[in-house]
Design a protein around this motif. Structure first.
Motif, PDB file in Angstrom:
ATOM      1  N   SER A  42       0.805  -1.227   0.000  1.00 54.68           N
ATOM      2  CA  SER A  42       0.000   0.000   0.000  1.00 54.68           C
ATOM      3  C   SER A  42       0.832   1.269   0.000  1.00 54.68           C
ATOM      4  CB  SER A  42      -0.947  -0.002   1.207  1.00 54.68           C
ATOM      5  OG  SER A  42      -0.251  -0.325   2.399  1.00 54.68           O
ATOM      6  N   GLY A  43       2.116   1.153   0.326  1.00 54.13           N
ATOM      7  CA  GLY A  43       3.015   2.301   0.217  1.00 54.13           C
ATOM      8  C   GLY A  43       2.552   3.500   1.021  1.00 54.13           C
ATOM      9  N   THR A  44       2.583   4.663   0.389  1.00 57.75           N
ATOM     10  CA  THR A  44       2.224   5.895   1.078  1.00 57.75           C
ATOM     11  C   THR A  44       0.731   6.205   0.989  1.00 57.75           C
ATOM     12  OG1 THR A  44       2.663   7.273  -0.877  1.00 57.75           O
ATOM     13  CG2 THR A  44       4.514   6.846   0.609  1.00 57.75           C
ATOM     14  N   GLY A  45      -0.043   5.289   0.430  1.00 62.86           N
ATOM     15  CA  GLY A  45      -1.490   5.483   0.354  1.00 62.86           C
ATOM     16  C   GLY A  45      -1.971   6.184  -0.895  1.00 62.86           C
ATOM     17  N   ALA A  46      -1.218   6.083  -1.978  1.00 65.32           N
ATOM     18  CA  ALA A  46      -1.593   6.773  -3.222  1.00 65.32           C
ATOM     19  C   ALA A  46      -2.926   6.302  -3.773  1.00 65.32           C
ATOM     20  CB  ALA A  46      -0.498   6.583  -4.274  1.00 65.32           C
ATOM     21  N   ASN A  47      -3.327   5.069  -3.422  1.00 68.47           N
ATOM     22  CA  ASN A  47      -4.589   4.533  -3.944  1.00 68.47           C
ATOM     23  C   ASN A  47      -5.802   4.882  -3.081  1.00 68.47           C
ATOM     24  OD1 ASN A  47      -3.376   3.188  -6.127  1.00 68.47           O
ATOM     25  ND2 ASN A  47      -3.014   1.350  -4.920  1.00 68.47           N
ATOM     26  N   PHE A  48      -5.595   5.371  -1.885  1.00 70.46           N
ATOM     27  CA  PHE A  48      -6.683   5.424  -0.908  1.00 70.46           C
ATOM     28  C   PHE A  48      -7.906   6.196  -1.399  1.00 70.46           C
ATOM     29  CE2 PHE A  48      -3.815   4.754   3.082  1.00 70.46           C
ATOM     30  CZ  PHE A  48      -3.560   3.449   2.657  1.00 70.46           C
ATOM     31  N   LEU A  49      -7.678   7.343  -2.003  1.00 69.48           N
ATOM     32  CA  LEU A  49      -8.812   8.167  -2.413  1.00 69.48           C
ATOM     33  C   LEU A  49      -9.467   7.671  -3.700  1.00 69.48           C
ATOM     34  CD1 LEU A  49      -7.607  11.765  -1.475  1.00 69.48           C
ATOM     35  CD2 LEU A  49      -8.949  10.138  -0.140  1.00 69.48           C
ATOM     36  N   MET A  67       6.849   4.173   4.774  1.00 64.21           N
ATOM     37  CA  MET A  67       5.664   4.211   3.916  1.00 64.21           C
ATOM     38  C   MET A  67       4.401   4.328   4.764  1.00 64.21           C
ATOM     39  SD  MET A  67       6.591   3.908   0.666  1.00 64.21           S
ATOM     40  CE  MET A  67       7.834   3.186  -0.427  1.00 64.21           C
ATOM     41  N   ASN A  68       4.333   3.529   5.821  1.00 67.27           N
ATOM     42  CA  ASN A  68       3.142   3.517   6.660  1.00 67.27           C
ATOM     43  C   ASN A  68       2.919   4.833   7.388  1.00 67.27           C
ATOM     44  OD1 ASN A  68       1.900   0.805   6.401  1.00 67.27           O
ATOM     45  ND2 ASN A  68       3.916   0.112   7.035  1.00 67.27           N
ATOM     46  N   ARG A  69       3.990   5.497   7.778  1.00 63.82           N
ATOM     47  CA  ARG A  69       3.832   6.803   8.418  1.00 63.82           C
ATOM     48  C   ARG A  69       3.144   7.786   7.480  1.00 63.82           C
ATOM     49  NH1 ARG A  69       8.813   5.766  10.922  1.00 63.82           N
ATOM     50  NH2 ARG A  69       9.968   6.714   9.201  1.00 63.82           N
TER      51      ARG A  69
END
Length: 204
Positions: A42-49, A67-69
């Motif tokens: 999931s890395g830095t959350g680029a997919n979340f939105l 990445m999780n931070r």
């Protein structure tokens, strides 16, 4: 874990993920996820939105604390429960058949054993569950493929184990999935050696 891997590399990934063309492709892939979803790498959350209201819950898997931070800053904007796990995907504690959908974007290139990781993803999916993927990998053009093989050792060192020459579709089928949708193309604005894409869906 090195400072480069935990601090600089997540920052770099965030910068690269800001490309509008790439974000549109992410949206196209990720918006198909429904139900209980697991995102691998999931890395830095680029997919979340890019997730829609068809998602019931999201479990994220990434072994890099840096990445999780960065991802946690984006989690607070999501309207469904998120369980963020800092671990590798090759041996996950989830029960068999726990998820309706799995999402992997730019993940298989960096797994030490991609097929083992994919088999574990398949295990935690429900029967008929879908793997939605967007990956860069080995081109079918022989000359370009040879350059990808040559440059992969350098890419490994600079990009936290990322390989340019993974045969993505073959690995997915080797793990027991059935590919139902697959598109191959070159990503605009990226040198071809880095940007041969595999986009699609596979089912358990």
């Amino acid at each position: 874990m090195s400072i480069y891997r935990e601090r600089f590399f997540p920052w770099l990934i965030d910068r690269l993920a800001g490309d509008e063309n790439l974000q549109a492709i992410r949206d196209r892939v990720v918006e198909k996820a429904t139900g209980h979803v697991i995102e691998i790498g999931s890395g830095t959350g680029a997919n979340f939105l890019s997730y829609t209201d068809g998602v019931t819950s999201l479990t994220t898997i990434d072994p890099n604390p840096g990445m999780n931070r960065r991802a946690r800053r984006r989690i607070r904007y999501l309207e469904f429960p998120v369980d963020a796990r800092e671990l590798r995907c090759e041996a996950m504690p989830m029960k068999d058949g726990s998820f309706d959908s799995a999402v992997m974007t730019f993940t298989l290139c960096s797994l030490p054993d991609p097929v083992a990781g994919l088999r574990e993803v398949r295990r935690v999916l429900k029967p008929g569950g879908r793997l939605l993927f967007l990956e860069h990998g080995l081109s079918e053009q022989p000359q370009l493929g040879r350059w990808q093989h040559r440059l992969t050792p350098l890419q490994n060192r600079l990009c936290d184990g990322c390989s340019l020459d993974q045969p993505i579709a073959q690995m997915i089928t080797d793990a027991g999935f059935t590919i139902s949708e697959l598109s191959n193309y070159f990503l605009d604005g990226v040198p071809k050696v880095f940007g041969y894409m595999y986009e699609g869906c596979a089912t358990k």
